[in-house]
Design a protein around this motif. Structure first.
Motif, mmCIF file in Angstrom:
data_model
loop_
_atom_site.group_PDB
_atom_site.id
_atom_site.type_symbol
_atom_site.label_atom_id
_atom_site.label_comp_id
_atom_site.label_asym_id
_atom_site.label_seq_id
_atom_site.Cartn_x
_atom_site.Cartn_y
_atom_site.Cartn_z
ATOM 1 N N ALA A 206 0.825 -1.221 0.000
ATOM 2 C CA ALA A 206 0.000 0.000 0.000
ATOM 3 C C ALA A 206 0.857 1.269 0.000
ATOM 4 C CB ALA A 206 -0.901 -0.003 1.230
ATOM 5 N N THR A 207 0.449 2.219 -0.802
ATOM 6 C CA THR A 207 1.112 3.526 -0.816
ATOM 7 C C THR A 207 0.024 4.594 -0.813
ATOM 8 O OG1 THR A 207 1.057 3.675 -3.204
ATOM 9 C CG2 THR A 207 3.015 2.659 -2.239
ATOM 10 N N PHE A 208 0.430 5.846 -0.659
ATOM 11 C CA PHE A 208 -0.569 6.909 -0.705
ATOM 12 C C PHE A 208 -1.187 7.021 -2.100
ATOM 13 C CE2 PHE A 208 1.166 8.475 3.350
ATOM 14 C CZ PHE A 208 -0.041 8.665 4.001
ATOM 15 N N ASP A 209 -0.465 6.570 -3.123
ATOM 16 C CA ASP A 209 -1.034 6.602 -4.476
ATOM 17 C C ASP A 209 -2.205 5.639 -4.591
ATOM 18 O OD1 ASP A 209 0.692 8.450 -5.397
ATOM 19 O OD2 ASP A 209 2.155 7.002 -6.149
ATOM 20 N N THR A 210 -2.079 4.485 -3.932
ATOM 21 C CA THR A 210 -3.137 3.480 -4.076
ATOM 22 C C THR A 210 -4.220 3.618 -3.009
ATOM 23 O OG1 THR A 210 -1.967 1.875 -2.714
ATOM 24 C CG2 THR A 210 -1.534 1.787 -5.065
ATOM 25 N N LEU A 211 -4.017 4.526 -2.064
ATOM 26 C CA LEU A 211 -4.996 4.689 -0.977
ATOM 27 C C LEU A 211 -6.188 5.510 -1.463
ATOM 28 C CD1 LEU A 211 -5.234 4.145 2.166
ATOM 29 C CD2 LEU A 211 -4.555 6.512 2.419
ATOM 30 N N ALA A 212 -7.370 4.929 -1.296
ATOM 31 C CA ALA A 212 -8.572 5.617 -1.772
ATOM 32 C C ALA A 212 -9.039 6.603 -0.724
ATOM 33 C CB ALA A 212 -9.656 4.597 -2.068
ATOM 34 N N MET A 213 -8.956 7.880 -1.062
ATOM 35 C CA MET A 213 -9.290 8.929 -0.100
ATOM 36 C C MET A 213 -9.378 10.241 -0.875
ATOM 37 S SD MET A 213 -6.958 9.628 3.180
ATOM 38 C CE MET A 213 -7.715 9.928 4.730
ATOM 39 N N GLU A 214 -10.073 11.207 -0.302
ATOM 40 C CA GLU A 214 -10.114 12.512 -0.982
ATOM 41 C C GLU A 214 -8.693 13.046 -1.106
ATOM 42 O OE1 GLU A 214 -12.674 15.176 1.239
ATOM 43 O OE2 GLU A 214 -13.833 13.371 1.684
ATOM 44 N N SER A 215 -8.385 13.580 -2.300
ATOM 45 C CA SER A 215 -6.982 13.942 -2.520
ATOM 46 C C SER A 215 -6.497 15.047 -1.575
ATOM 47 C CB SER A 215 -6.759 14.335 -3.973
ATOM 48 O OG SER A 215 -7.696 15.288 -4.336
ATOM 49 N N LYS A 216 -7.405 15.978 -1.224
ATOM 50 C CA LYS A 216 -6.997 17.076 -0.333
ATOM 51 C C LYS A 216 -6.576 16.539 1.029
ATOM 52 C CE LYS A 216 -9.200 21.416 -1.484
ATOM 53 N NZ LYS A 216 -10.393 22.201 -1.251
ATOM 54 N N LYS A 217 -7.388 15.620 1.527
ATOM 55 C CA LYS A 217 -7.144 15.037 2.843
ATOM 56 C C LYS A 217 -5.825 14.241 2.826
ATOM 57 C CE LYS A 217 -10.217 12.643 5.990
ATOM 58 N NZ LYS A 217 -11.463 11.912 6.070
ATOM 59 N N LYS A 218 -5.664 13.514 1.736
ATOM 60 C CA LYS A 218 -4.469 12.690 1.581
ATOM 61 C C LYS A 218 -3.219 13.568 1.558
ATOM 62 C CE LYS A 218 -4.622 9.906 -2.069
ATOM 63 N NZ LYS A 218 -4.636 8.743 -2.954
ATOM 64 N N GLU A 219 -3.286 14.631 0.781
ATOM 65 C CA GLU A 219 -2.120 15.534 0.686
ATOM 66 C C GLU A 219 -1.793 16.153 2.034
ATOM 67 O OE1 GLU A 219 -2.405 18.482 -2.492
ATOM 68 O OE2 GLU A 219 -2.607 16.734 -3.811
ATOM 69 N N ALA A 220 -2.849 16.523 2.760
ATOM 70 C CA ALA A 220 -2.622 17.145 4.072
ATOM 71 C C ALA A 220 -1.883 16.170 4.991
ATOM 72 C CB ALA A 220 -3.951 17.549 4.692
ATOM 73 N N ILE A 221 -2.260 14.896 4.939
ATOM 74 C CA ILE A 221 -1.597 13.895 5.793
ATOM 75 C C ILE A 221 -0.139 13.719 5.376
ATOM 76 C CG2 ILE A 221 -1.597 11.458 6.489
ATOM 77 C CD1 ILE A 221 -4.675 11.559 6.015
ATOM 78 N N MET A 222 0.084 13.660 4.060
ATOM 79 C CA MET A 222 1.458 13.484 3.579
ATOM 80 C C MET A 222 2.340 14.665 3.983
ATOM 81 S SD MET A 222 0.505 11.882 -0.075
ATOM 82 C CE MET A 222 2.075 11.756 -0.864
ATOM 83 N N LYS A 223 1.770 15.870 3.874
ATOM 84 C CA LYS A 223 2.533 17.064 4.262
ATOM 85 C C LYS A 223 2.860 17.031 5.748
ATOM 86 C CE LYS A 223 1.132 20.471 0.882
ATOM 87 N NZ LYS A 223 0.100 21.457 0.623
ATOM 88 N N ASP A 224 1.864 16.603 6.520
ATOM 89 C CA ASP A 224 2.029 16.522 7.967
ATOM 90 C C ASP A 224 3.169 15.562 8.325
ATOM 91 O OD1 ASP A 224 0.084 17.139 10.510
ATOM 92 O OD2 ASP A 224 1.168 15.267 10.741
ATOM 93 N N LEU A 225 3.192 14.429 7.647
ATOM 94 C CA LEU A 225 4.233 13.427 7.924
ATOM 95 C C LEU A 225 5.604 13.952 7.523
ATOM 96 C CD1 LEU A 225 2.385 10.235 6.644
ATOM 97 C CD2 LEU A 225 3.045 10.684 8.993
ATOM 98 N N LYS A 226 5.637 14.593 6.369
ATOM 99 C CA LYS A 226 6.915 15.122 5.857
ATOM 100 C C LYS A 226 7.477 16.152 6.831
ATOM 101 C CE LYS A 226 9.477 14.979 2.113
ATOM 102 N NZ LYS A 226 10.002 13.690 2.184
ATOM 103 N N LYS A 227 6.582 17.042 7.259
ATOM 104 C CA LYS A 227 6.992 18.099 8.182
ATOM 105 C C LYS A 227 7.549 17.470 9.466
ATOM 106 C CE LYS A 227 6.615 22.605 9.246
ATOM 107 N NZ LYS A 227 7.748 23.225 8.691
ATOM 108 N N PHE A 228 6.890 16.394 9.900
ATOM 109 C CA PHE A 228 7.342 15.733 11.128
ATOM 110 C C PHE A 228 8.762 15.191 10.963
ATOM 111 C CE2 PHE A 228 8.029 11.692 13.267
ATOM 112 C CZ PHE A 228 7.984 12.117 14.576
ATOM 113 N N THR A 229 9.022 14.528 9.841
ATOM 114 C CA THR A 229 10.343 13.910 9.669
ATOM 115 C C THR A 229 11.448 14.961 9.572
ATOM 116 O OG1 THR A 229 10.057 13.832 7.295
ATOM 117 C CG2 THR A 229 9.517 11.836 8.498
ATOM 118 N N GLN A 230 11.076 16.157 9.096
ATOM 119 C CA GLN A 230 12.096 17.197 8.966
ATOM 120 C C GLN A 230 12.195 18.070 10.212
ATOM 121 O OE1 GLN A 230 10.436 19.045 5.549
ATOM 122 N NE2 GLN A 230 11.367 17.622 4.096
ATOM 123 N N GLY A 231 11.451 17.672 11.254
ATOM 124 C CA GLY A 231 11.293 18.599 12.377
ATOM 125 C C GLY A 231 12.238 18.424 13.550
ATOM 126 N N LYS A 232 13.348 17.724 13.348
ATOM 127 C CA LYS A 232 14.245 17.430 14.477
ATOM 128 C C LYS A 232 14.602 18.702 15.261
ATOM 129 C CE LYS A 232 18.492 15.106 15.617
ATOM 130 N NZ LYS A 232 19.626 14.352 15.171
#
Ligand SMILES: Nc1ncnc2c1ncn2[C@@H]1O[C@H](COP(=O)(O)OP(=O)(O)OP(=O)(O)O)[C@@H](O)[C@H]1O
Ligand SMILES: [Mg+2]
Length: 521
Positions: A206-232
């Motif tokens: 499973a990836t975010f590409d194959t995950l069925a979800m509204e694209s806006k919501k999906k993007e927000a989650i991906m951004k949130d995760l990215k921000k977290f990983t860069q947040g040391k």
């Protein structure tokens, strides 16, 4: 340009001749003079050979463990060697998916850092003598030799080595085979080679590409995760532990588990699947959590089913029942036994570890809780700060359907899309059901057949919903009717009571009158 090897060979042969001559004639010199001459030879050596060499041995420490620095350098050089060296050793990683090339023995790899040139060589020394030892000793001793000009000593021993270590570790993370851990029951924790967690390789597609979800919501989650990983640095600055909690909630089959897999694949993290029902008490829970590594997702699925996590309310109810059971000794014993078997992990234990322990052992951890009934959870558990982001996984909308149709049937549009869109707007169907209907069951089934299959399923769901609605309406009307009848009969009985009371009063009155009459008479 002359390589470090060539340069070394030339200077080396001059120095070797010099040493040879010195070895022959040194006995002819008086002892005192010998010391002086040797000092000058050293000076000359340093002058003619202005390079510094640092050796990193593969096996280090008392138990000859593989040195972390050696592994980091090896991984760092594997990225350089591909373009610089001409002889490689190959290794297959990630189940034959990628080929990793590392430099071969005695191959020289140059590198550059801030404009300064350095050279790496992998040396191998084979030990001829065999020895008996408690710890396994390899006959082959490998080491990396780093050479650079002495004028860059500060730069190379400081920032450059740090850069090599960091890059090397990053390569390990990138190339490593990710793992899915699950906790072992504590009765298996002791003994030789025992571990708290057992693992299998994490291979979820499973990836975010194959995950069925509204694209806006999906993007927000991906951004949130990215921000977290860069947040040391950011987390350090605000004085918070580098962790983030997600609560995924929604009906069964809406993709909560799939979302976790997509998160792990997106971040390249390991997954620790914590089964709380097998954890005996808070001490065990703490030991398990300490044993997790960073860059990982800790998953606690179906938190509402995990015992006493919902807080005090359940306990109270149990206590009432306990009081009744205390009278019956057999029941009491049975209860004690089942209590011992079941988990004594408490809500406060879990929260304390999440809040405190991880703050202490440092970073980059994500914790994901899932539930089908968000309303059942104690608000203390899901408040922001503990569960920072709440994500609702909902029934399949048209946008989610389009992702699934693309995944399962490789289509972007179809004549039947309009009909499906309007039907999805009227019904509650899970992405899991949509996916199942879209999947061709045989080679004969084409796109249209699958879409029609989904339409049929949607009609079925719609009928079912209508039937349920009618049933509910009927039950409601029935309840209303019963309520009304009850109220009427209550009124009726009040009336009857009033009437009979009146008649008693009347009767009494009559007697009184009679009495009066009697008195009169
Ligand atoms: N949003 C989605 N995107 C893609 N596939 C999905 C989605 N939701 C469900 N599926 C499909 O349905 C199957 C079941 O979904 P999943 O296990 O993620 O549901 P869940 O929400 O975790 O359910 P439960 O609450 O029962 O654990 C998955 O294997 C996946 O193929
Ligand atoms: Mg699930």
């Amino acid at each position: 340009m002359m390589g470090m090897g060539e340069l070394g060979t030339n200077i080396g042969s001059v120095l070797a001749s010099l040493m040879f001559v010195w070895a022959i004639f040194k006995d002819h010199f008086p002892y005192r003079l010998r010391g002086h001459i040797e000092k000058y030879i050293q000076k000359l050596f340093r002058f003619v050979y202005p390079y510094i060499e640092i050796t990193f041995h593969e096996l280090a420490g008392e138990r000859l463990k593989r040195s972390e620095a050696f592994s980091a350098i090896q991984n760092y050089l594997s990225t350089k060697a591909t373009s610089q060296a001409s002889r490689f050793k190959a290794d297959v990683m990630k189940e034959s998916k990628s080929l990793v090339l590392t430099m071969d023995d005695h191959e020289e790899v140059p590198d550059e850092f801030n404009g300064v040139k350095v050279w790496w060589v992998l040396n191998k020394h084979v030990n001829k003598s065999q020895s008996m030892s408690y710890f396994p000793v390899s006959d082959e001793k490998r080491s990396f030799k780093l050479s650079f000009h002495k004028q860059h000593r500060e730069l190379i021993t400081g920032p450059y080595i740090e850069h090599v270590m960091n890059e090397g570790k990053a390569v390990v993370v990138k190339n490593r085979q990710r793992k899915l851990y699950s906790n072992n029951p504590s009765k298996n924790w002791h003994g030789w080679k025992s571990t708290k967690w057992s693992h299998v390789f994490f291979e979820h597609p499973a990836t975010f590409d194959t995950l069925a979800m509204e694209s806006k919501k999906k993007e927000a989650i991906m951004k949130d995760l990215k921000k977290f990983t860069q947040g040391k640095e950011y987390y350090k600055k605000i004085g918070k532990a580098w962790k983030r909690g997600y609560l995924l909630y929604g009906p069964p089959g809406t993709g909560k588990s799939t979302m976790i897999a997509a998160m792990a694949n997106f971040l390249n993290y390991d997954v620790y699947d914590l089964e709380l029902t097998t954890v005996k008490d808070n001490t065990e829970l703490r030991n398990l959590l300490i044993d997790t590594s960073s860059k990982s997702i800790l998953v606690i699925e179906d938190i509402d089913c995990s015992l006493d996590l919902t807080g005090q309310r359940e306990k109270k109810k149990e206590k009432d029942e306990d009081n009744k059971e205390e009278i019956d000794p057999i029941k009491k014993k049975e209860k004690e036994e089942s209590d011992n078997k079941s988990s004594k992990v408490t809500l406060s234990g879990l929260l304390n570890f999440i809040d405190g322990l991880w703050s202490a052992c440092g970073g980059e951890r994500i914790i994901v809780f899932t539930t089908n009934h968000v309303d059942k959870l104690d608000p203390a558990l899901i408040r922001r700060g503990r569960m920072d982001k709440h994500i609702e996984m909902s029934y399949c909308g048209f946008e989610a359907f389009k992702v699934l149709a693309n995944n399962y049937l490789d289509i972007d549009s179809h004549d039947l899309y309009g009909k499906i869109e309007s039907m999805l707007g009227e019904t509650n169907i899970t992405p899991a059901d949509v996916a199942e209907n879209l999947m061709p069951k045989s080679d004969e089934e084409d796109v249209e057949t699958c879409l029609n299959c989904l339409i049929e399923a949607l009609e079925e769901v719609k009928k079912e919903e209508a039937r349920k609605k009618a049933e509910e309406e009927e039950a409601r009307l029935k309840a209303e009717k019963e309520e009304k009848e009850k109220a009427e009969s209550a009124q009726e009985s009040v009336k009857v009571d009033e009437n009979s009371a009146n008649s008693v009063v009347k009767e009494n009155g009559f007697h009184k009158e009679g009495d009066a009459v009697g008195v009169d008479t």
